[in-house]
Design an enzyme around this catalytic site. Structure first.
Site, PDB file in Angstrom:
ATOM      1  N   ASP A  37       0.790  -1.085   0.030  1.00 54.66           N
ATOM      2  CA  ASP A  37      -0.066   0.040   0.038  1.00 54.66           C
ATOM      3  C   ASP A  37       0.978   1.391  -0.056  1.00 54.66           C
ATOM      4  OD1 ASP A  37      -1.767   2.125   0.430  1.00 54.66           O
ATOM      5  OD2 ASP A  37      -2.210   1.482   2.532  1.00 54.66           O
ATOM      6  N   LYS A 100       3.003  10.883  -4.031  1.00 52.47           N
ATOM      7  CA  LYS A 100       1.743  10.145  -4.745  1.00 52.47           C
ATOM      8  C   LYS A 100       0.743  11.125  -5.527  1.00 52.47           C
ATOM      9  CE  LYS A 100      -1.780   6.784  -3.562  1.00 52.47           C
ATOM     10  NZ  LYS A 100      -2.156   5.874  -2.467  1.00 52.47           N
ATOM     11  N   GLU A 203      -7.721   0.606  -4.372  1.00 50.35           N
ATOM     12  CA  GLU A 203      -7.753   0.843  -2.716  1.00 50.35           C
ATOM     13  C   GLU A 203      -9.057   0.388  -2.102  1.00 50.35           C
ATOM     14  OE1 GLU A 203      -6.068   4.625  -2.144  1.00 50.35           O
ATOM     15  OE2 GLU A 203      -4.043   3.985  -2.821  1.00 50.35           O
ATOM     16  N   ASP A 225     -12.713   6.511   2.965  1.00 53.38           N
ATOM     17  CA  ASP A 225     -11.529   6.713   3.307  1.00 53.38           C
ATOM     18  C   ASP A 225     -10.949   8.017   3.718  1.00 53.38           C
ATOM     19  OD1 ASP A 225      -8.507   6.597   3.250  1.00 53.38           O
ATOM     20  OD2 ASP A 225      -8.394   5.337   1.265  1.00 53.38           O
TER      21      ASP A 225
END
Ligand SMILES: *[C@@H]1O[C@H](CO)[C@@H](O)[C@H](O)[C@H]1NC(C)=O
Ligand SMILES: *[C@@H]1O[C@H](CO)[C@@H](O)[C@H](O)[C@H]1NC(C)=O
Ligand SMILES: *[C@@H]1O[C@H](CO)[C@@H](O)[C@H](O)[C@H]1NC(C)=O
Ligand SMILES: *[C@@H]1O[C@H](CO)[C@@H](O)[C@H](O)[C@H]1NC(C)=O
Ligand SMILES: *[C@@H]1O[C@H](CO)[C@@H](O)[C@H](O)[C@H]1NC(C)=O
Ligand SMILES: CC(=O)N[C@H]1CO[C@H](CO)[C@@H](O)[C@@H]1O
Length: 452
Positions: A37, A100, A203, A225
């Protein structure tokens, strides 16, 4: 003839028994595929153990199950994870985080300039792609995928150290909204870390798998999330064991850091009110930030937290300009800085009040995915919470009150994604005891709705 036959029969039986006993008593094979992850603020690595059917999240030497997504460049070293983040206040222009947000993305020049203004390091535009400018004794640029590769390499080494085998294969997760290019560059980061990527998984799908929802009798799964700096809501639809993303929405400027920032702002204002001067030393602000972060975590379990931070205050400095947002100042101490022990109690109620408007913003993308998925909230079978901030009691209450039922929270929300990725890695490694295939149906035309 009959004797020969029975001898062959005995040999076959013996071989069969040996195989059976071997399976029972030999240690199970070591996992060969790791689950990764690569998060915006934290990263983790996990493996599926075929023998026990357990997922093991790999810890570092200090027992920590995730590492900050930070890479710091010094004259002599490249420091990764906790060591890298440790330098974020003393070596800010060479400590890269949030890579990211930039990986594999083509930017409009104006947007890239605006984005880079938010960071203490320099983000440059290389023909539409972002790169980071690092200056030690020389100046060079590094790509977001290079930053990713250093994080992935560290996690690969953690896994190899823990398992005692060399690892060359991985399954990796990406946000559901990542396009093909962003997925490709994430794979490139893994390749740079010496890893072959067997599958890229979304994800939210991974998080749903962590709860075994690929095997359960459910159709509509909502995944919320709340990350360090981003909020992502996805509506998944399960069709014959396969997950389809029906709708996505989110807010890429809302997350745990914003809740901490509100607390930091509050404590800085308290210091100013109490002593007539705000903290100005970088080290003091660093300590305040750490104390605020610790207090925020404590407030999940406790109803109040005591903040005690030693500060050096510049009381003879020029009078501060009136209120307004507190800015971190680069100035050093004045002639006679005064050492004080700043102390204040933060209650959970105060924390919730300071963040009430931010918490409320979480519901907007939830309503959007339901509307876009043409689904009533009572038709959602399971709600999966991901990201450390979903431990905040007020956020859980907000969601359970909205849906009139409890969300799924038994898996550590910081590790739900990596747990699901490891299950997928176990499937890819052929070591899954049950033959399940949790394939995702790609949905190329879906767009994410963003609230800011
Ligand atoms: C962080 O830095 C301090 C001093 O700068 C050092 O004492 C400490 O060991 C470092 N911690 C980590 C995790 O690197
Ligand atoms: C810059 O990008 C464009 C399109 O994305 C491409 O056609 C061009 O070759 C690139 N130029 C350089 C110098 O990489
Ligand atoms: C920079 O420092 C490194 C390590 O100290 C050294 O190997 C290198 O030659 C130096 N480069 C320059 C341009 O001074
Ligand atoms: C992504 O990688 C695949 C396989 O290497 C390639 O065929 C495809 O063109 C790439 N797509 C983009 C958008 O870079
Ligand atoms: C948080 O809790 C730990 C353990 O209970 C305690 O040692 C620490 O001082 C607390 N921190 C704050 C800021 O309340
Ligand atoms: C509280 C809650 O909703 N728990 C659910 C979490 O997911 C499992 C499926 O694995 C359900 O069976 C639980 O009821």
């Amino acid at each position: 003839m009959a004797g020969e036959m029975s001898m062959i029969g005995s040999v076959i039986l013996a071989l069969f028994l040996a195989g059976y006993l071997g399976q029972q008593y030999l240690p199970p094979p070591k996992p060969k595929v790791i689950g990764l992850d690569l998060g915006t603020t934290f990263c983790s690595v996990a493996v599926f153990h075929p023998g026990t059917g357990d997922v093991e999240v790999i810890a570092d030497e200090e027992g920590r199950k995730s590492i900050p997504s930070a890479v710091s460049f010094t004259l002599t070293e490249v420091l990764v994870g906790h060591e890298g983040q440790n330098l974020s206040d003393t070596n800010p222009q060479n400590t890269i985080y949030d890579a990211k947000r930039f990986i594999g993305k083509i930017f409009d020049p104006d947007l890239l300039e605006k984005e880079s203004a938010r960071y203490p390091f320099k983000v440059i535009n290389n023909n539409g792609s972002a790169e980071f400018l690092v200056t030690t004794n020389q100046t060079f640029s590094v790509t977001p995928e290079f930053i990713g590769s250093r994080l992935l390499l560290k996690m690969r080494k953690m896994a190899e150290h823990q398992l005692g085998v060399s690892i060359q294969k991985a399954v990796i997760s990406v946000p559901a909204e990542f396009d093909e290019r962003q997925r490709n560059y994430t794979v490139r980061a893994a390749n740079l870390a010496g890893l072959e990527v067997l599958r890229v998984i979304n994800e939210p799908t991974a998080a749903a798998m962590a709860y075994g929802l690929h095997k359960a009798d459910v159709f509509n799964v909502l995944v919320v999330d709340v990350g360090g700096g981003t909020l992502d809501v996805s509506l998944l639809n399960k069709q014959g064991g396969m997950f389809l993303t029906r709708a996505m929405a989110g807010n890429n400027k809302l997350g745990g850091q914003d809740f901490s920032q509100r607390l930091l702002q509050y404590t800085m204002d308290r210091v100013r009110q109490e002593y007539g001067a705000p903290p100005t030393l970088k080290e003091d602000i660093h300590r305040l930030r750490q104390a605020v972060e610790a207090a925020k975590l404590n407030l999940t379990l406790q109803s109040s937290a005591l903040l005690r931070v030693p500060l050096l205050l510049d009381l003879q400095g020029p009078p501060e300009e009136a209120q307004g947002p507190v800015k971190e100042s680069q100035q050093g101490p004045a002639k006679d800085p005064l050492p004080v022990m700043f102390q204040t109690v933060i209650t959970r109620q105060l924390f919730e009040e300071l963040n009430a408007d931010l918490f409320q913003k979480i519901l907007a993308p939830v309503e959007t995915v339901l509307a876009e998925g043409l689904l009533g909230k009572e038709e959602v079978d399971e709600i999966v919470l991901v990201g450390g901030s979903t431990r905040i009691p007020r956020i859980r209450r907000l969601i359970s009150e909205y849906f009139g039922k409890e969300p799924n929270t038994s898996v550590d929300p910081d590790l739900a994604v990596v747990t699901g990725v490891a299950i997928q890695a176990g499937i890819m490694g052929g070591s899954w005891p049950l033959q399940v295939s949790a394939i995702e149906i790609p949905n190329r035309h879906l767009r994410k709705t963003n609230f800011n």
